[in-house]
Design an enzyme around this catalytic site. Structure first.
Site, short mmCIF file in Angstrom:
data_model
loop_
_atom_site.label_atom_id
_atom_site.label_comp_id
_atom_site.label_asym_id
_atom_site.label_seq_id
_atom_site.Cartn_x
_atom_site.Cartn_y
_atom_site.Cartn_z
N ARG A 160 0.57 -5.50 -2.43
CA ARG A 160 0.66 -4.35 -1.53
C ARG A 160 0.42 -3.03 -2.26
NH1 ARG A 160 0.51 -8.41 0.53
NH2 ARG A 160 1.74 -9.27 2.25
N SER A 237 5.84 -5.62 9.15
CA SER A 237 6.79 -5.88 8.06
C SER A 237 7.14 -4.55 7.39
CB SER A 237 6.18 -6.84 7.03
OG SER A 237 5.91 -8.09 7.63
N GLU A 333 7.38 -0.59 2.97
CA GLU A 333 5.91 -0.67 2.93
C GLU A 333 5.25 0.58 3.50
OE1 GLU A 333 3.73 -3.98 4.28
OE2 GLU A 333 4.97 -5.49 3.31
#
Length: 337
Positions: A160, A237, A333
């Site tokens: 990520r 998420s 995130e």
């Protein structure tokens, strides 16, 4: 091109958080970025708004990337090279590649967002990260007032993460990705490393899946677990799956044998953030208008009328409870603006 002023950003983020931009402009062609006045403002580059937490009003210029178009750039004996505009919807792009007979991205089906945002976050799911299929991109540098290209080797892809996040280029608005090229190998192999996918295919009695079969299975799994942002505002998420040392992972597994864990190439171990959050009591739990989704504890949802401050408060509470119980730090995130 004349930017709109005092622009409402609530429809531009999938968490449906309130916020207004002092100036807003939709970019439909790469050369529009070369307008000199765009380089003077504080900027934010907006894609699909699916990885964004608005914390209030933005006093600069929001450039909403709406550059479309996709085509086969070239092919060689080993791969197809597909180029797509930054504004293309990611899931629709994946489905289009499959219809053309160019598999390889099927495990990334139904991920929200745009093509241009995919390499920034190095999006990933079900055993695949976009960096594995990435060839190169073109972007506009507002400081140098020039287009530049960057290939996979320079992108510093990690879990990520990418060069664009590491250097702060995206959040600072220094650069805007205009198109991305993907390399899809002709020797396709199914990626069935995740049990959810294999179980869905087995339930459909598919023993030898095609790329489309895998895409359909992943769509079915994701739709069961994840809320539709149009119905329940969310950003997918919300936390990274934490990566810890092997020693810490072994200690946690000894204390919690059902904790899902995934060994990494560097010797560390990735843990399932959703499991940690659920065990900390947050699955389906709300704090004011924000909570963690009842079908997937990793997903933070806006129950109605939430603000960026509400999201921060719930995020901090979840982080504190997971840290207290497991001594593991959770990292969000999304980008906070």
């Amino acid at each position: 091109m004349i930017p709109a002023t005092d622009f409402d950003l609530r429809p531009c983020n999938t968490l449906a958080l309130p916020g207004r931009a002092a100036r807003y402009l939709k970019i439909s062609a790469a050369d529009e970025l070369a307008a000199p006045d765009l380089a003077r403002d504080r900027r934010f580059i907006l894609g699909g708004g699916s990885n964004l937490v608005l914390t209030g009003d933005f006093d600069g210029l929001v450039l909403h990337m709406a550059i479309f178009g996709k085509h086969l750039l070239k092919e060689d004996a080993e791969a197809f090279y597909i180029e797509a505009g930054a504004g293309e919807n990611w899931h629709e792009f994946v489905q289009w590649t499959l219809r053309q007979g160019w598999p390889g991205l099927e495990n990334l089906s139904l991920i929200p967002g745009t093509v241009g945002a995919a390499p920034i976050q190095n999006i990933g799911a079900y055993g695949l990260e976009v960096g594995e299929c990435f060839q190169a991109l073109t972007a506009w540098d507002f400081e140098k007032q020039a287009f530049f290209q960057i290939d996979r080797s320079a992108c510093r892809f990690a879990y990520r993460d990418s060069l664009f996040k590491q250097e702060g280029w995206h959040l600072s608005g220094r650069m805007a990705i205009t198109s991305v090229v993907f390399r899809l190998p002709k020797k396709w192999m199914p990626n069935l490393r995740y049990a959810d996918v294999s179980q869905e295919l087995a339930a459909q009695h598919i023993a030898t899946p095609t790329p489309q079969n895998i895409a359909d299975a992943i769509v079915a799994v994701r739709q069961r677990k994840l809320p539709d942002p149009a119905r329940i505002p969310n950003a997918g998420s919300f936390f990274h799956n934490p990566v810890v040392t092997k020693v810490q992972a072994e200690a946690l597994k000894a204390a919690h044998p059902t904790l899902p864990s995934y060994p990494q190439p560097d010797g560390r171990v990735k843990l399932a953030a959703g499991w940690l959050i659920e065990q900390a009591g947050w699955r389906g739990k709300n704090l004011g208008p924000v909570g963690m989704y009842e079908k997937q504890a990793l997903v933070l949802v806006n129950r109605g009328g939430a603000t960026g401050a509400d999201v921060r408060r719930t995020m901090a509470a979840v982080q504190a409870d997971v840290a207290a119980r497991f001594a593991v730090a959770l990292t969000p995130e999304p980008i906070f603006l």
